[in-house]
Design a protein around this motif. Sequence first.
Motif, short mmCIF file in Angstrom:
data_model
loop_
_atom_site.label_atom_id
_atom_site.label_comp_id
_atom_site.label_asym_id
_atom_site.label_seq_id
_atom_site.Cartn_x
_atom_site.Cartn_y
_atom_site.Cartn_z
N ALA A 72 38.80 49.13 17.79
CA ALA A 72 38.58 47.81 18.39
C ALA A 72 38.58 47.89 19.91
O ALA A 72 37.74 47.27 20.58
N ILE A 73 39.49 48.66 20.48
CA ILE A 73 39.55 48.81 21.93
C ILE A 73 38.31 49.55 22.44
O ILE A 73 37.74 49.20 23.47
N ALA A 74 37.86 50.56 21.69
CA ALA A 74 36.65 51.29 22.08
C ALA A 74 35.42 50.41 22.05
O ALA A 74 34.54 50.52 22.92
N ALA A 75 35.35 49.51 21.07
CA ALA A 75 34.20 48.60 21.00
C ALA A 75 34.20 47.65 22.18
O ALA A 75 33.14 47.39 22.78
N ALA A 76 35.36 47.14 22.54
CA ALA A 76 35.44 46.26 23.71
C ALA A 76 35.12 47.03 24.99
O ALA A 76 34.42 46.52 25.88
N GLU A 77 35.60 48.25 25.08
CA GLU A 77 35.36 49.07 26.27
C GLU A 77 33.88 49.39 26.44
O GLU A 77 33.35 49.29 27.55
N ILE A 78 33.21 49.72 25.37
CA ILE A 78 31.79 50.06 25.49
C ILE A 78 30.97 48.81 25.78
O ILE A 78 29.98 48.87 26.51
N GLY A 79 31.37 47.66 25.26
CA GLY A 79 30.65 46.42 25.56
C GLY A 79 30.76 46.04 27.02
O GLY A 79 29.77 45.72 27.68
N ILE A 80 31.97 46.08 27.55
CA ILE A 80 32.17 45.76 28.96
C ILE A 80 31.56 46.82 29.86
O ILE A 80 30.93 46.51 30.87
N GLY A 81 31.72 48.08 29.48
CA GLY A 81 31.16 49.17 30.28
C GLY A 81 29.65 49.10 30.37
O GLY A 81 29.06 49.28 31.45
#
Length: 132
Positions: A72-81
Amino acid sequence: MHLAYPAVLSALLFCTGLYGVLARRNAILVLMSVELMLNAVNLNLVAFDVWLSRTAEETLHSGQALTLFTIAIAAAEIGIGLAIVLAVHRNRGTADIDKLRDTSEWHDPDNPDHHARTAGQSDEAQKAEATA
């Protein structure tokens, strides 16, 4: 299956991701390398969870729960990134990390008059020009 197999695979994935972060200049490839490193950690979490649940005979599966949080954190990170990379690419025309060192000022490399003009200005004048 032995614990060594997923641990070695995870180490290889993590080293590949680390090489990608350190060697690549494109911001999207750096984000992909970070994702590869996070997936290596997820593989380790699940492998050690299975190994520890066999020896301790617990059914808590905390490694798998941590893996879900990491995903879940990786999905948020890639979206914001990716949103940041696309915004920078629209403004500057490049996603090269070496050219994006200072995000507050941008100098047009095609305009040689800009360098000659800013060479004689003080730092305060350059900052005022960059904010205008």
